[in-house]
Design a protein around this motif. Structure first.
Motif, PDB file in Angstrom:
ATOM      1  N   HIS A 525      15.294  33.739  15.660  1.00  0.00           N
ATOM      2  CA  HIS A 525      15.131  34.180  17.059  1.00  0.00           C
ATOM      3  C   HIS A 525      16.440  34.565  17.751  1.00  0.00           C
ATOM      4  O   HIS A 525      16.421  35.274  18.737  1.00  0.00           O
ATOM      5  CB  HIS A 525      14.355  33.142  17.882  1.00  0.00           C
ATOM      6  CG  HIS A 525      14.820  31.739  17.642  1.00  0.00           C
ATOM      7  ND1 HIS A 525      15.942  31.231  18.212  1.00  0.00           N
ATOM      8  CD2 HIS A 525      14.317  30.765  16.840  1.00  0.00           C
ATOM      9  CE1 HIS A 525      16.120  29.986  17.787  1.00  0.00           C
ATOM     10  NE2 HIS A 525      15.142  29.683  16.950  1.00  0.00           N
ATOM     11  N   ASP A 526      17.586  34.113  17.238  1.00  0.00           N
ATOM     12  CA  ASP A 526      18.852  34.482  17.869  1.00  0.00           C
ATOM     13  C   ASP A 526      19.395  35.819  17.361  1.00  0.00           C
ATOM     14  O   ASP A 526      20.379  36.322  17.886  1.00  0.00           O
ATOM     15  CB  ASP A 526      19.924  33.412  17.596  1.00  0.00           C
ATOM     16  CG  ASP A 526      19.636  32.125  18.357  1.00  0.00           C
ATOM     17  OD1 ASP A 526      18.785  32.179  19.262  1.00  0.00           O
ATOM     18  OD2 ASP A 526      20.239  31.095  18.014  1.00  0.00           O
ATOM     19  N   VAL A 527      18.762  36.348  16.302  1.00  0.00           N
ATOM     20  CA  VAL A 527      19.337  37.526  15.649  1.00  0.00           C
ATOM     21  C   VAL A 527      18.744  38.813  16.207  1.00  0.00           C
ATOM     22  O   VAL A 527      17.529  38.958  16.341  1.00  0.00           O
ATOM     23  CB  VAL A 527      19.123  37.470  14.123  1.00  0.00           C
ATOM     24  CG1 VAL A 527      19.575  38.770  13.460  1.00  0.00           C
ATOM     25  CG2 VAL A 527      19.870  36.278  13.531  1.00  0.00           C
ATOM     26  N   CYS A 528      19.649  39.741  16.489  1.00  0.00           N
ATOM     27  CA  CYS A 528      19.228  41.009  17.062  1.00  0.00           C
ATOM     28  C   CYS A 528      19.178  42.084  15.974  1.00  0.00           C
ATOM     29  O   CYS A 528      18.209  42.806  15.834  1.00  0.00           O
ATOM     30  CB  CYS A 528      20.223  41.329  18.167  1.00  0.00           C
ATOM     31  SG  CYS A 528      20.292  42.995  18.688  1.00  0.00           S
ATOM     32  N   GLU A 529      20.220  42.161  15.167  1.00  0.00           N
ATOM     33  CA  GLU A 529      20.243  43.170  14.106  1.00  0.00           C
ATOM     34  C   GLU A 529      21.156  42.716  12.969  1.00  0.00           C
ATOM     35  O   GLU A 529      22.129  41.988  13.197  1.00  0.00           O
ATOM     36  CB  GLU A 529      20.743  44.507  14.650  1.00  0.00           C
ATOM     37  CG  GLU A 529      20.429  45.638  13.698  1.00  0.00           C
ATOM     38  CD  GLU A 529      20.921  46.999  14.176  1.00  0.00           C
ATOM     39  OE1 GLU A 529      21.451  47.105  15.296  1.00  0.00           O
ATOM     40  OE2 GLU A 529      20.795  47.944  13.387  1.00  0.00           O
ATOM     41  N   THR A 530      20.855  43.204  11.768  1.00  0.00           N
ATOM     42  CA  THR A 530      21.585  42.751  10.586  1.00  0.00           C
ATOM     43  C   THR A 530      21.823  43.894   9.613  1.00  0.00           C
ATOM     44  O   THR A 530      20.982  44.787   9.495  1.00  0.00           O
ATOM     45  CB  THR A 530      20.732  41.700   9.829  1.00  0.00           C
ATOM     46  OG1 THR A 530      20.341  40.699  10.737  1.00  0.00           O
ATOM     47  CG2 THR A 530      21.492  41.081   8.686  1.00  0.00           C
ATOM     48  N   ALA A 531      22.943  43.847   8.936  1.00  0.00           N
ATOM     49  CA  ALA A 531      23.145  44.743   7.791  1.00  0.00           C
ATOM     50  C   ALA A 531      23.644  43.892   6.629  1.00  0.00           C
ATOM     51  O   ALA A 531      24.531  43.060   6.794  1.00  0.00           O
ATOM     52  CB  ALA A 531      24.166  45.824   8.124  1.00  0.00           C
ATOM     53  N   VAL A 532      23.036  44.118   5.469  1.00  0.00           N
ATOM     54  CA  VAL A 532      23.367  43.314   4.300  1.00  0.00           C
ATOM     55  C   VAL A 532      23.923  44.218   3.204  1.00  0.00           C
ATOM     56  O   VAL A 532      23.402  45.315   2.984  1.00  0.00           O
ATOM     57  CB  VAL A 532      22.091  42.583   3.805  1.00  0.00           C
ATOM     58  CG1 VAL A 532      22.230  42.138   2.364  1.00  0.00           C
ATOM     59  CG2 VAL A 532      21.784  41.387   4.699  1.00  0.00           C
ATOM     60  N   VAL A 533      24.991  43.756   2.563  1.00  0.00           N
ATOM     61  CA  VAL A 533      25.529  44.495   1.409  1.00  0.00           C
ATOM     62  C   VAL A 533      25.857  43.493   0.305  1.00  0.00           C
ATOM     63  O   VAL A 533      25.917  42.291   0.543  1.00  0.00           O
ATOM     64  CB  VAL A 533      26.818  45.303   1.758  1.00  0.00           C
ATOM     65  CG1 VAL A 533      26.540  46.385   2.775  1.00  0.00           C
ATOM     66  CG2 VAL A 533      27.928  44.372   2.255  1.00  0.00           C
ATOM     67  N   GLY A 534      26.080  44.025  -0.885  1.00  0.00           N
ATOM     68  CA  GLY A 534      26.506  43.175  -1.987  1.00  0.00           C
ATOM     69  C   GLY A 534      28.022  43.176  -2.082  1.00  0.00           C
ATOM     70  O   GLY A 534      28.674  44.098  -1.597  1.00  0.00           O
ATOM     71  N   TYR A 535      28.599  42.133  -2.663  1.00  0.00           N
ATOM     72  CA  TYR A 535      30.035  42.121  -2.920  1.00  0.00           C
ATOM     73  C   TYR A 535      30.259  41.394  -4.248  1.00  0.00           C
ATOM     74  O   TYR A 535      29.413  40.609  -4.667  1.00  0.00           O
ATOM     75  CB  TYR A 535      30.798  41.444  -1.764  1.00  0.00           C
ATOM     76  CG  TYR A 535      30.623  39.944  -1.692  1.00  0.00           C
ATOM     77  CD1 TYR A 535      29.489  39.393  -1.102  1.00  0.00           C
ATOM     78  CD2 TYR A 535      31.567  39.085  -2.235  1.00  0.00           C
ATOM     79  CE1 TYR A 535      29.312  38.025  -1.048  1.00  0.00           C
ATOM     80  CE2 TYR A 535      31.401  37.705  -2.185  1.00  0.00           C
ATOM     81  CZ  TYR A 535      30.265  37.179  -1.593  1.00  0.00           C
ATOM     82  OH  TYR A 535      30.087  35.817  -1.554  1.00  0.00           O
ATOM     83  N   PRO A 536      31.364  41.660  -4.923  1.00  0.00           N
ATOM     84  CA  PRO A 536      31.568  41.050  -6.240  1.00  0.00           C
ATOM     85  C   PRO A 536      31.661  39.535  -6.134  1.00  0.00           C
ATOM     86  O   PRO A 536      32.381  39.022  -5.275  1.00  0.00           O
ATOM     87  CB  PRO A 536      32.914  41.626  -6.717  1.00  0.00           C
ATOM     88  CG  PRO A 536      33.222  42.746  -5.796  1.00  0.00           C
ATOM     89  CD  PRO A 536      32.493  42.520  -4.529  1.00  0.00           C
ATOM     90  N   HIS A 537      30.900  38.847  -6.947  1.00  0.00           N
ATOM     91  CA  HIS A 537      30.870  37.385  -6.926  1.00  0.00           C
ATOM     92  C   HIS A 537      31.106  36.895  -8.354  1.00  0.00           C
ATOM     93  O   HIS A 537      30.460  37.362  -9.281  1.00  0.00           O
ATOM     94  CB  HIS A 537      29.512  36.930  -6.392  1.00  0.00           C
ATOM     95  CG  HIS A 537      29.394  35.454  -6.185  1.00  0.00           C
ATOM     96  ND1 HIS A 537      29.318  34.560  -7.225  1.00  0.00           N
ATOM     97  CD2 HIS A 537      29.327  34.703  -5.046  1.00  0.00           C
ATOM     98  CE1 HIS A 537      29.206  33.328  -6.735  1.00  0.00           C
ATOM     99  NE2 HIS A 537      29.213  33.398  -5.420  1.00  0.00           N
ATOM    100  N   ASP A 538      32.016  35.944  -8.468  1.00  0.00           N
ATOM    101  CA  ASP A 538      32.439  35.402  -9.768  1.00  0.00           C
ATOM    102  C   ASP A 538      31.328  35.040 -10.723  1.00  0.00           C
ATOM    103  O   ASP A 538      31.396  35.308 -11.910  1.00  0.00           O
ATOM    104  CB  ASP A 538      33.191  34.087  -9.504  1.00  0.00           C
ATOM    105  CG  ASP A 538      34.657  34.290  -9.631  1.00  0.00           C
ATOM    106  OD1 ASP A 538      35.049  35.461  -9.671  1.00  0.00           O
ATOM    107  OD2 ASP A 538      35.387  33.278  -9.668  1.00  0.00           O
ATOM    108  N   ILE A 539      30.339  34.356 -10.210  1.00  0.00           N
ATOM    109  CA  ILE A 539      29.289  33.834 -11.081  1.00  0.00           C
ATOM    110  C   ILE A 539      28.010  34.635 -10.953  1.00  0.00           C
ATOM    111  O   ILE A 539      27.384  35.007 -11.941  1.00  0.00           O
ATOM    112  CB  ILE A 539      29.050  32.342 -10.777  1.00  0.00           C
ATOM    113  CG1 ILE A 539      30.266  31.563 -11.290  1.00  0.00           C
ATOM    114  CG2 ILE A 539      27.764  31.838 -11.432  1.00  0.00           C
ATOM    115  CD1 ILE A 539      30.266  30.112 -11.012  1.00  0.00           C
TER     116      ILE A 539
END
Ligand code: 6R9
Length: 631
Positions: A525-539
């Protein structure tokens, strides 16, 4: 078809035949199965519609090919080795005779509860033998199975049940995850309340925990199974009848129910299993995937069983009770072929080598990987410490949509190159395209990976949405199947998959649509807008990085992060929880309102030196703020 290939020349010859004369090639491969009626025509296809039909007019049942036909020779051979979660518990060896009996009983149990040919059955179960029986029982009676990975939340379950219009759910009271107990029935209860198509839930008693059983809807597996006989003749299926639906994430919108059909799927999975691994009679094969993913469907169940093989089903996780769990089970069952994911290799690589050295891995002959590009370091670790530089690593590139392996080395035949899926299997005709839709036919190129000729196990449609099927896979490059992956083809013609070129990220080998994660975060309920991306993760290979705009400046950022993670976990499942959440006051948008993910990806990667052209942004100042707050 003799799938034993003794040399690279033999592969090259088989490949050439498969391209010069595809129908003749697949006609020969398909002759090795039990058909109730032979096909009239090998192939009809049109990638523009798109419409693809294999073994037109043929009649069969895949379980007759996976079970019944082996009974004469192999009734007492182990079909399934079940390795329990806790290594202190005893493993089960399930023979083909017992498998036959159990699958027949579950088939009859489903029929007794009103399931008919063509009905969709949702299976939401842990990795126990009954899950395998359930899948095969559906196939036996002609019901369409829709297995939902038992790590998905009730919200994800609702979407999948509703989309497929399932009438029955098969589940268990609970499941183990290492030393934790998970209350599966409770998740199912929450879901089924919102699914009016569900008439019955049948519950296997696994943990013996107390669960709520709704009268008239919920039934105990053991009560129902006790009422039925073990005589369940196979349902005669058309080659193009639906075998199963399996959901995979899309780059936009809800998950896509990929539809696979009976004949082509059976032929191709069997052929690729035997060919890529060079599976030999009597070998013990272990694929560590969950049956909730395509890898489990094709290469835990249908491939090995149709080949009369011995396949391991593992209930546990690689890290419990300790990081030696895989290696212990390899020793215990003298596993010859071991097939796992790069993410598992990377996490086990971090543990002390003593966890590996404790066990005798000398039974191993062939190793495999799947799910995402394997980095060279993990490849070398796997090769050296698990394969003892004596086992080829079969890096299989394929997708839920392709049903089976597409580009893959052939064990002991193809010269390996770390991190390369190498060459197409016979029957597969890849094409690399540039961004303008021109085919790059020479070697030494990089572009987008497509396939220009049909193969038998390709998905036929998206359940209930053929237009989306067409738009997603056949419109970017008209006349070709577009994989969504980028690739390089080197001077030798070897393929290296470089990763997704759409908005799908691959986290620990699982596909995740960024749009799906975004809309889950937006539910807070507190979130207005979001953008999600991937990033390199070790595991994990890729991690999930979320840029979140809230209505009010968060008072306690850590608390809000925890709440957002929890929200995503409830809506999709724990696998989709963002690793990093950065609160921002705006997102970099173009004048037409499109989020420039390219910029966000750079920030998430920690590379803010060269963000490229940002002059088309509506508010370039927002980029400075995002850069300054990067995590
Ligand atoms: C089988 C499976 C498909 C996506 C695919 C690609 C990635 C799978 C890979 C690989 C590089 C490999 N992928 N295997 N990338 N090398 N050997 O994983 O199906 O869950 O549908 O994922 O996974 O990006 O497009 P699915």
């Amino acid at each position: 078809m003799n799938t034993t290939l003794s040399s690279f020349e033999a592969y090259a010859q088989q490949y050439k035949n498969s391209v010069d004369n595809p129908e003749e090639f697949w006609n020969t491969v398909a002759s090795d199965f039990v058909w109730r009626k032979k096909w009239d025509k090998v192939l009809e296809w049109d990638f523009n519609k798109p419409e693809v039909k294999w073994f037109v007019g043929g009649k069969l049942n895949i379980t007759e090919n996976c079970i019944d036909r082996h009974l004469a020779q192999r009734a007492d051979q182990t079909a399934i080795i079940w390795e329990p979660n806790d290594p202190k518990d005893e493993a089960k060896h399930i023979t083909y005779r017992v498998l036959h009996e159990q699958v027949c009983k579950v088939g009859n149990m489903l029929k007794a509860n009103g399931v008919k040919k063509g009905d969709r059955v949702c299976i939401y179960m842990p990795m126990i033998p009954e899950l395998a029986y359930a899948v095969l029982a559906c196939a036996r009676i002609g019901a369409v199975h829709s297995v939902v990975f038992a790590g998905f939340s009730s919200g994800s379950l609702v979407d999948r049940i509703q989309d497929a219009g399932c009438s029955v759910v098969l589940t268990s009271d609970g499941s183990y995850r290492g030393d934790k107990k998970i209350d599966l029935k409770h998740i199912v209860d929450e879901a089924v309340e919102k699914c009016p198509t569900i008439k019955k839930t049948i519950v296997f008693e696994k943990l013996k925990i107390s669960v709520n059983m709704k009268p008239g809807r919920d039934l105990w597996w053991h009560d129902e199974i006790a009422k039925v006989s073990a005589d369940c003749p196979v349902e005669e299926m058309d080659a193009e009848d639906m075998l199963f639906i399996l959901y995979t994430s899309g780059s936009t919108g809800k998950p896509k129910g990929m539809v696979h059909t009976c004949g082509g799927y059976m032929v191709y999975i069997n052929y690729t299993f035997k060919t890529a691994f060079q599976y030999k009679d009597g070998q013990v094969y272990w694929c560590t995937a969950d049956l909730g993913w395509i890898t489990g469907h094709s290469y835990i169940l249908y491939g090995p069983l149709s080949a009369g093989g011995t396949t391991v089903i593992f209930e546990g996780i690689p890290s419990w009770p300790d990081m030696g769990r895989f290696w212990q089970a390899i020793e215990r069952h003298k596993v010859n072929i071991f097939y796992t994911a790069p993410t598992a290799i990377r996490s086990l690589e971090k543990a002390p080598l003593s966890f590996v050295e404790k066990y005798d891995l000398s039974s191993l002959k062939v190793l495999g990987t799947v799910g995402e590009p394997i980095n060279e370091e993990a490849w070398h670790w796997y090769n050296k410490n698990i394969g003892k530089e004596n086992c080829p690593i079969i890096d299989t590139w394929w997708q839920t949509e392709t049903g089976g392996f597409m580009i893959s080395p052939i064990a002991n035949v193809t010269k390996l190159k770390p991190a390369h899926a190498t060459l197409p299997l016979p029957g597969v005709q890849p094409a690399v395209m540039d961004e303008n839709g021109k085919e790059l036919s020479e070697n030494g190129v990089e572009g987008r990976l497509t396939v220009k000729f049909p193969w038998p196990s390709m998905a036929r449609t998206i359940y209930g949405d053929h237009q989306r099927f067409r738009d997603t896979y056949f419109s970017t490059f008209p006349g070709k199947y577009f994989t969504g992956d980028g690739c390089k083809r080197d001077e030798e013609g070897y393929y290296r998959i470089t990763g997704r070129v759409d908005d799908i990220i691959i986290v620990s080998g699982h596909n995740m649509g960024t749009a799906e994660v975004e809309s889950a975060i937006d539910e807070h309920h507190d979130v207005c807008e979001t953008a999600v991306v991937g990033y390199p993760h070790d595991i994990k290979g890729q991690g999930i990085y979320a840029f979140v705009i809230t209505y009010n400046k968060p008072e306690n950022e850590e608390k809000l992060r925890a709440e957002i993670r929890d929200t995503v976990s409830k809506i999709i499942g724990p696998i989709a929880k963002p690793d990093k959440i950065q609160f921002v006051s705006g997102l970099p948008k173009t004048r037409s309102g499109k989020i420039m993910r390219r910029i966000l990806r750079k920030v998430a990667e920690g590379d803010t030196t060269n963000l490229g052209d940002i002059t088309t942004l509506l508010d370039p100042a927002v980029v400075e703020e995002i850069k300054a707050g990067a995590l």
